[in-house]
Design an enzyme around this catalytic site. Structure first.
Site, PDB file in Angstrom:
ATOM      1  N   GLU A  67      -0.479   4.954  -2.376  1.00 28.08           N
ATOM      2  CA  GLU A  67      -1.571   4.463  -1.550  1.00 28.08           C
ATOM      3  C   GLU A  67      -2.571   5.594  -1.382  1.00 28.08           C
ATOM      4  O   GLU A  67      -2.182   6.759  -1.241  1.00 28.08           O
ATOM      5  CB  GLU A  67      -1.082   3.993  -0.182  1.00 28.08           C
ATOM      6  CG  GLU A  67      -2.211   3.513   0.726  1.00 28.08           C
ATOM      7  CD  GLU A  67      -1.735   2.973   2.070  1.00 28.08           C
ATOM      8  OE1 GLU A  67      -2.569   2.421   2.806  1.00 28.08           O
ATOM      9  OE2 GLU A  67      -0.535   3.108   2.374  1.00 28.08           O
ATOM     10  N   CYS A 103      -1.982  -0.264   3.812  1.00 30.04           N
ATOM     11  CA  CYS A 103      -3.012  -0.774   4.714  1.00 30.04           C
ATOM     12  C   CYS A 103      -4.357  -0.982   4.038  1.00 30.04           C
ATOM     13  O   CYS A 103      -5.208  -1.707   4.561  1.00 30.04           O
ATOM     14  CB  CYS A 103      -3.157   0.184   5.904  1.00 30.04           C
ATOM     15  SG  CYS A 103      -1.733   0.158   7.018  1.00 30.04           S
ATOM     16  N   ASN A 118       0.751  -7.288   3.221  1.00 29.18           N
ATOM     17  CA  ASN A 118       1.350  -6.018   3.604  1.00 29.18           C
ATOM     18  C   ASN A 118       1.381  -5.898   5.126  1.00 29.18           C
ATOM     19  O   ASN A 118       0.333  -5.867   5.771  1.00 29.18           O
ATOM     20  CB  ASN A 118       0.533  -4.862   3.019  1.00 29.18           C
ATOM     21  CG  ASN A 118       0.978  -3.510   3.545  1.00 29.18           C
ATOM     22  OD1 ASN A 118       1.985  -2.968   3.098  1.00 29.18           O
ATOM     23  ND2 ASN A 118       0.248  -2.954   4.498  1.00 29.18           N
ATOM     24  N   GLU A 119       2.569  -5.880   5.703  1.00 32.10           N
ATOM     25  CA  GLU A 119       2.768  -5.589   7.131  1.00 32.10           C
ATOM     26  C   GLU A 119       1.965  -6.502   8.065  1.00 32.10           C
ATOM     27  O   GLU A 119       1.468  -6.056   9.098  1.00 32.10           O
ATOM     28  CB  GLU A 119       2.451  -4.118   7.431  1.00 32.10           C
ATOM     29  CG  GLU A 119       3.394  -3.153   6.768  1.00 32.10           C
ATOM     30  CD  GLU A 119       3.214  -1.724   7.231  1.00 32.10           C
ATOM     31  OE1 GLU A 119       2.431  -1.485   8.178  1.00 32.10           O
ATOM     32  OE2 GLU A 119       3.844  -0.826   6.645  1.00 32.10           O
TER      33      GLU A 119
END
Length: 848
Positions: A61, A270, A401-402
């Site tokens: 990332e 993120c 994602n999350e």
């Protein structure tokens, strides 16, 4: 008094010295702990689960400046003058640039976005208005300071320079590029080019460094008069990974490749699902957008730029094509992640736009075609045009994602999944379970994934080393008929060897459960030591050096010695006592003003240990400097700073146990609720009840060990401003029950054992060896009787050991945690081996 003869004195002294020398000692000279006895029994005749080639991988990332200034080898910072306050409030379009002149030349420079721009996606550029003047050979222009301390050069190395330029001068404009030090002294011969015509063209050349430097500069100057426009000013080392022009920084790529990862997850994290989900549009080109793959392919000068979620600029020079290519280069399965139009990472927003959702689903189908399609398909042709006619062989793709809004996320996930499986049934679509290892979001998403028959679920968690030591058996009870687990992000919070040891102990549990845990990747992967947003990290770097953390060494050891199948085994544990939760009490806030009153602590027998209504002030409470603004107001203890975080004040005796804590709490203002602490030994070791946490979206009890927290129990309780709550914490041994206004809120028993001795055994089919993997995270040597269950082929074993002090940290100048190879003798069907304290040891043993 009886006298002692001198010869006898000398003999006694010699005996004493001999005894001291014979006694085991640590490296610092202090006596070592006595060995702890263990047994390890291997059952080579039993069949354990197969371990997939993709068991361990890496997750990249762009956090911690991992791409620009990191893995992406571009040496010029802000090469296209696109930096803006959208990226970072401190940025300007000339960040990392400054004016320069020599020989008396003059001019002005400004960054403009006008009709002369390079293209619609690369809009800003530098306009130099040259005034002329000066002696022959003079010049006016710009100097770039590079990333971090400056441009890193190796003596004698070649560097590829390029720039897009145009001029209004009919005879052209002479442009000179050179490398120099911070004082302006030349570090290369000048490269002279002539810019011709008022249309954009790319100009290239090579610069050779005269000397090594870590803080060099790139100067670009022009001679004469008129308007000169510059964009995409670039400098790449010729020596990149695999020798690719405009490619990857060699030392970082090689360290990743040395892990032998089975997969590469990218681009986030993120980055994937935060910001706007809209496509790049010229009127909003400076807006922060989620990472969208079509922005990142094609010629680099035509790619979009973006505001990185982590607070800096993202050039997309390292894009989807480069990710696929890197995965192929290191032999890893590519695993891209696409946005589901529900934001995560604390933003918790849903994009309710059916047309936009359909566009993102189509973009995902196009992505699969870009990766796998034939050159006759539209996106397969695009891949071929970029230099890779052969398909990349995409088999797995993750959506989201999350996300912390489980139902909204899963509704959209199902639409992506249906579309992908209808057109590409051979592609595994991966769901996720939110941002934590447990809790309401985790439970809900696992239920939704399981009920829908999703093939694989991505779990993420970052916890303290204690949690990892306590949760080795986490996956033992997972449903073997449900979705497989992809542990996409995990790490213990810290860079010390004790963190790596806890992770190693946990990884033995991952391997033991390889039938359900199919993939796992530590995170984050890379971090610039001078500018980063997150710790821990696996690989650290500055402009000239890179080094693996203690966790890197553990990951590398496991990833290079995984084996093909688990061989069932068991070991005895370490004797431990179940001491009660012990400690003082505390009050705190997080970005909130709150009032506390009528604090009362009583023992289990009813004895009053503390009673404070603050009528006599707050003298019984201890606070740390800089932790909020506490004062007694209207007969209550009030924390009034709405921006302060973790404002803990404490009272009582650290030896307290088996007690009841009661307090009245009122939120006055701010974004969260209350923090009521118990079992407080110090500010980094405690339990606290976090009511109305996470921007007043949920509540939980968290346990902190050496500053690293883990969640023990949680629900969706929120806190109302102005309302007074009666809070009650009951501690009995290691069991805790919590009440709000007399009603039971929840409870837990904190009885997980932090077992420091863990092991797993696998079989390497290629060599026929048993790989005995032992983690000894205790301060004592582990004297272990090993029963192999089969005769060894010889009396020796190959050993690789990581061993160091628990607080050891690898740095650029010192890497105390490194693998040590040795040969173990005396190996038999049954033999004894002592594993050092604070160690990870892999024994490779050939058996008959």
């Amino acid at each position: 008094m009886t006298s002692i003869r001198p010869r006898l004195v000398l003999a006694l002294a010699a005996a004493l010295v001999g005894t001291l020398l014979a006694a085991p000692t640590r490296a610092d000279g202090t006596p070592a702990a006595d060995p702890v006895d263990h047994t390890l029994t291997v059952h080579p005749g039993r069949a354990g689960p197969a371990i997939d080639r993709t068991m361990y991988g890496v997750f990249f990332e762009d956090i911690n400046n991992a791409a620009d200034g990191g893995l992406y080898a571009e040496l010029v910072r802000n090469r296209s003058f696109e930096f803006s306050t959208t990226d970072n409030r401190a940025y300007t379009p000339l960040t990392a640039w400054r004016e320069t002149s020599h020989g008396g030349a003059t001019g002005t420079v400004r960054v403009v976005d006008d009709a002369h721009r390079l293209n619609e996606r690369n809009r800003a550029h530098a306009r130099l208005d040259l005034s002329g003047g000066g002696a022959p050979g003079s010049g006016y222009g710009l100097v770039n300071t590079g990333h971090g301390p400056g441009v890193a050069l190796r003596a004698g190395a070649r560097y590829d320079f390029s720039v897009w330029a145009r001029t209004d001068q009919r005879r052209g404009t002479r442009l000179t590029a050179r490398l120099q030090d911070a004082a302006g002294a030349a570090l290369s011969e000048p490269l002279t080019l002539t810019v011709r015509g008022d249309r954009w063209a790319k100009y290239t050349g090579t610069l050779t460094a005269r000397a090594a430097a870590s803080g060099a500069r790139l100067a670009v100057t022009a001679q004469g008069t008129g308007v000169l426009r510059l964009d995409m000013v670039s400098l790449f080392p010729r020596d990149t990974y695999k020798g690719r022009p405009g490619g990857l920084r060699k030392d970082l790529a090689e360290k990743i490749a040395a892990l032998r990862p089975g997969f590469l997850r990218f681009p986030g994290g993120c980055l994937v699902n935060t910001g706007s989900h809209q496509a790049y549009e010229a009127p909003n080109w400076e807006r922060a957008r989620s990472y969208q793959w079509k922005d990142t392919i094609g010629p680099v000068e035509q790619r979009a730029v973006n505001a990185n979620f982590w607070g800096y600029h993202q050039s997309y020079g390292l894009g989807y094509y480069e990710y696929f290519q890197f995965a192929e280069d290191i032999g890893a399965m590519p695993l891209p992640v696409v946005p589901a139009l529900v934001t995560g990472c604390g933003q918790n927003r849903v994009t309710d736009d059916p047309a936009l959702l359909r566009r993102h689903i189509q973009d995902t189908l196009d992505l699969i075609e870009f990766a796998n399609g034939p050159v006759t398909s539209p996106w397969g042709r695009k891949r071929a045009e970029m230099g890779h006619p052969r398909p990349f062989g995409l088999t797995h793709l993750a959506v989201g994602n999350e996300e912390n809004l489980p139902d909204a996320y899963f509704e959209r996930f199902q639409q992506f999944r249906a579309a992908i499986e209808a057109k590409h049934p051979d592609v595994t679509v991966v769901g996720n379970s939110g941002p934590d290892d447990s809790g309401t979001t985790f439970d809900r998403l696992w239920r939704l994934n399981r009920d829908a028959g999703v093939a694989m679920v991505d779990e993420h968690y970052y916890n303290g080393p204690q949690w990892f030591l306590e949760n080795n058996e986490r996956y033992d009870a997972y449903d073997r008929g449900g979705p497989d687990v992809f542990l996409g992000e995990y790490a213990s919070r810290g860079d010390r060897f004790s963190n790596a040891l806890a992770e190693a102990a946990f990884m033995t549990g991952l391997e033991r459960n390889a039938d359900v845990v199919k993939m796992a990747s530590y995170a984050p992967l890379l971090a610039d030591v001078g500018e980063n947003q997150w710790r821990p990290d696996m690989i650290w770097f500055d402009s000239t050096r890179s080094w693996g953390s203690t966790s890197y060494e553990v990951q590398k050891l496991f990833m290079n010695n995984t084996g093909d199948r688990v061989v069932p085994s068991e070991a005895t544990g370490t004797p431990q006592s179940a001491a009660p939760i012990t400690g003082a009490v505390g009050l705190s806030t997080w970005a909130t003003s709150a009032a506390y009153d009528d604090v009362r602590v009583t023992g289990a027998d009813g004895t009053t240990l503390l009673a404070d209504d603050f009528s006599a002030g707050d003298g019984r409470w201890t606070r740390a400097a800089g932790r909020g603004t506490w004062s007694v107001r209207d007969g209550a203890l009030v924390q009034s700073d709405e921006t302060a975080q973790d404002t803990l004040v404490t009272a009582g005796d650290p030896s307290w146990h088996d007690y009841d804590l009661r307090v009245k709490a009122t939120k006055k203002a701010g974004s969260e609720g209350f923090l009521v602490a118990f079992g407080v030994r110090d500010t980094g070791n405690l339990h606290w009840w976090n009511l109305g946490g996470w921007n007043n979206t949920r509540s939980a009890v968290e346990k902190a060990v050496d500053g690293a927290k883990e969640t023990l129990v949680e629900d969706t309780t929120t806190v109302e401003t102005g309302r007074t709550y009666d809070l009650h914490v009951q501690v009995r041994g290691r069991q805790v029950t919590l009440y709000v206004d007399g009603q039971r809120w929840g409870g837990f028993t904190d009885d997980n054992r932090a077992e420091p001795f863990r092991q797993v055994v696998t079989r390497d089919a290629a060599t026929g060896e048993l790989v005995v993997k032992v983690v000894n995270a205790q301060a004592a040597p582990a004297r272990t009787r090993i029963d192999l269950g089969a005769d060894p082929a010889s009396g020796t074993a190959r050993a690789t050991t990581l061993s160091a002090a628990p607080d050891a940290v690898n740095t650029a100048d010192d890497q105390p945690v490194r693998p040590v190879a040795s040969t173990v003798t005396g190996v038999a069907r049954t033999f004894t081996h002592t594993f050092p304290p604070h160690s990870v040891t892999f024994l490779r043993i050939a058996t008959r």
